[in-house]
Enzyme design. Sequence first.
Site, PDB file in Angstrom:
ATOM      1  N   GLY A  46       0.821  -1.217   0.000  1.00  0.00           N
ATOM      2  CA  GLY A  46       0.000   0.000   0.000  1.00  0.00           C
ATOM      3  C   GLY A  46       0.851   1.261   0.000  1.00  0.00           C
ATOM      4  O   GLY A  46       0.581   2.211  -0.736  1.00  0.00           O
ATOM      5  N   CYS A  47       1.895   1.264   0.814  1.00  0.00           N
ATOM      6  CA  CYS A  47       2.762   2.444   0.916  1.00  0.00           C
ATOM      7  C   CYS A  47       3.548   2.643  -0.377  1.00  0.00           C
ATOM      8  O   CYS A  47       3.803   3.773  -0.784  1.00  0.00           O
ATOM      9  CB  CYS A  47       3.695   2.307   2.111  1.00  0.00           C
TER      10      CYS A  47
END
Length: 155
Positions: A46-47
């Site tokens: 996600g990051c």
Amino acid sequence: MSERLQPGDTAPAFTLPDADGKEVSLADHKGRKVIVYFYPAALTPGCTKQACDFTDNLELLAGAGYDVIGVSPDKPEKLAKFRDKENLKITLLADPDKTVTESYAAYGEKKNYGKTYMGVIRSTIVVDEGGKVERALYNVRATGHVAKIIKDLGI
């Protein structure tokens, strides 16, 4: 835990090391708008998606007068790996003791798969040229978030 920031608040000042260990301050960006975003961990799916989205849109954002700074609890060495592996062009800052993350109210209770724990709350704070909070977005999604910011800012 700090109170969540609201539009009109003065953005908390900070100085943190970047991926190369060089000190970067919010004050270095005075006179420009700054998107300061907080993310849990470098090199996670996600990051990575979020950082790549900011990098892909950096020219557009910079052209509209915005600098982008990503802050995580990772150490500079991990940020350098993240930047190099993903070819990131945004400024990544290390906040291992989470003092800046906490001052922006981007650290607190999270729930995941029924468990409650303390962690970084994915957040984005838009700071205006004078150092005031223009927008404060908490619990944002990694995917689609950058497109939403661009739309909301009218860029």
